[in-house]
Enzyme design. Structure first.
Site: not given
Ligand code: NAD
Length: 250
Positions: A18, A89, A93, A154
């Site tokens: 990602g 990073n 979620y 989150y």
């Protein structure tokens, strides 16, 4: 691309997939040697970096483990000599209504999204301070400024990231270290397509709420990351940049 990071060493957590992969690729394209840090094998990311002629290596690490992160700092030191740019990073979620969020689930999200940043900052900032130069960039999320539902853990963790970014920026400023955060919109990644899949309808609905009405891609974030990690951003610290197509305006 430029050579603005020539001679620097960057560590990108969650670099196997990602957004982390896009960050690793961009930092390498701008001249940095890159340590790709992940739980999973970073084979694809390393292939991309090596294919582009970059100096890169991957490191297996669970960034929620104090021992793992301490070992990581030693291993990166042995391989590259130091770490100048730390990109925090890693993040998860899960989307679930508040009623379904147990304390164990809450703690897991906090551990991965927030505690990990404390551990890596602890491990890498002393070296940066010794050399009088460092960059820490943390991944936040624009959900902190939206009324989306099902993200109590989150959004709380990302609020913590924004708070930690502000506080750490003050504590480390006189060591030549800046600390900033990036808050994206919904981005198509391994995480949003496979681990916690979002529907095409959700992507379309989010795009419609942005001023720029198209889906966000990992590369949309890479220029901002490269800038924040550079000398050009030396007087920016404690900030969260919303790189989200103009949805949230804090
Ligand atoms: P992703 O799921 O595609 O990749 C995350 C990587 O982190 C994976 O390779 C995974 O193996 C690794 N990882 C997870 N837990 C780990 C651990 N404990 N130790 C080491 N590595 C671990 O994620 P992404 O979508 O690219 O998101 C990256 C960051 O951007 C996250 O912090 C996320 O919260 C943030 N973000 C993403 C979006 C989005 O829509 N994708 C939006 C806003 C913010």
């Amino acid at each position: 691309m430029s050579n603005r990071h020539q001679g620097r060493v960057a560590a990108v957590t969650g670099g196997a997939n990602g957004i982390g992969r896009a960050f690793a690729r961009r930092l390498a394209a701008d001249g940095a040697a890159v340590a790709v840090v992940d739980l999973e094998p970073a084979t694809e990311t390393l292939a991309v970096l090596s294919g582009a002629g970059a100096e890169a290596a991957s490191f297996a690490c669970d960034v929620t483990s104090e021992d793992d992160v301490a070992r990581l700092a030693t291993e990166i030191g042995e391989r590259f000599g130091r770490c100048d740019i730390l990109v925090n990073n890693v993040g998860v979620y899960p989307n679930e209504p508040f009623e379904a969020v147990t304390f164990a689930k809450w703690r897991r999200v906090m551990a991965i999204n927030l505690d990990s940043m404390f551990l890596t900052a602890k491990a890498f900032s002393p070296g940066m301070a010794e050399r009088g130069w460092g960059r820490i960039v943390n991944m936040a999320s624009n959900t902190f400024g939206t009324p989306v539902t099902g993200y109590s853990h989150y959004i709380a963790s990302k609020g913590g990231v924004i708070g930690f970014t502000r506080a750490l920026a003050s504590d480390l400023a006189d060591r030549g270290i800046t600390v900033n955060a990036i808050a994206p919109s919904l981005v198509r990644t391994h995480g949003t397509q496979v681990t916690n899949p979002r529907s095409d309808e959700r992507f379309a609905a989010v795009a419609a709420m942005q001023a720029i009405k198209r889906e966000q891609r990992p590369d949309d974030l890479a220029g901002t990351l490269s800038f924040l990690a550079s000398d050009d951003a030396a007087f920016i610290t404690g900030q969260t940049l919303y790189v989200d197509g103009g949805w949230v305006r804090p």
